[in-house]
Write a protein that holds these residues in place. Sequence first.
Motif, short mmCIF file in Angstrom:
data_model
loop_
_atom_site.label_atom_id
_atom_site.label_comp_id
_atom_site.label_asym_id
_atom_site.label_seq_id
_atom_site.Cartn_x
_atom_site.Cartn_y
_atom_site.Cartn_z
N ARG A 141 0.84 -1.21 0.00
CA ARG A 141 0.00 0.00 0.00
C ARG A 141 0.87 1.25 0.00
NH1 ARG A 141 -4.89 0.44 3.99
NH2 ARG A 141 -4.65 2.50 3.10
N ILE A 142 1.93 1.23 0.79
CA ILE A 142 2.82 2.40 0.85
C ILE A 142 3.50 2.61 -0.49
CG2 ILE A 142 4.95 3.27 1.88
CD1 ILE A 142 4.01 1.93 4.52
N LYS A 143 3.98 1.53 -1.10
CA LYS A 143 4.62 1.64 -2.41
C LYS A 143 3.65 2.18 -3.44
CE LYS A 143 7.96 -2.05 -1.68
NZ LYS A 143 8.31 -3.44 -2.00
N ALA A 144 2.43 1.67 -3.44
CA ALA A 144 1.42 2.13 -4.41
C ALA A 144 1.09 3.60 -4.17
CB ALA A 144 0.16 1.28 -4.28
N ARG A 145 1.01 4.00 -2.93
CA ARG A 145 0.72 5.40 -2.61
C ARG A 145 1.85 6.31 -3.11
NH1 ARG A 145 -0.10 7.70 3.49
NH2 ARG A 145 -0.06 9.88 2.93
N ARG A 146 3.07 5.87 -2.93
CA ARG A 146 4.21 6.68 -3.38
C ARG A 146 4.24 6.76 -4.90
NH1 ARG A 146 9.64 5.64 -0.42
NH2 ARG A 146 9.99 7.59 -1.48
#
Length: 162
Positions: free
Chosen positions: A144-149
């Motif tokens: 989720r963090i990678k996708a958000r970034r």
Amino acid sequence: MADPAPAQNRTRTALMVMSLCLNVGLIALILVGIGRVGSGFIAQPGIMAPAQIARALPPPQQEKIRDIVAAHRDAMRERRQAARRARLEAFRVFSAPDYSPGDFTRALDGVRMADAAQEEEAVALQQDVVNILTPEERKMIAERIKARRERSGWRRLMRTGL
């Protein structure tokens, strides 16, 4: 002879209208800027903050995280207050009529120690939250963090080199 007052009044009126138009334009630009920034205009907790982690989890895990945060709440408040007091003391030394560089250095050391204690408590909280996650939950949160970034417009802009 013609009276110069009407010409001055017209000039003053024209300048006032131009100023008003510029102000309206600036307000519009500010509103567009705020709209583009969206929720990032007001500081948000970091992507690894306990509340951000809990958001992705099922209710039982969220409750565990809330319990951990509650367990650290008093210590965090004490550390934050100690840091605030240390800063006030440094300012008191700085603004004193009998300023002494040595006293100011000691006051700043107090600020440094208070900040370090606050940071240690924040890291302990973070560690306790992450340690209760299962490997699957850690993987899901990391994705989720990678996708958000990746969705960040600023990052896309910087990568394309525009």
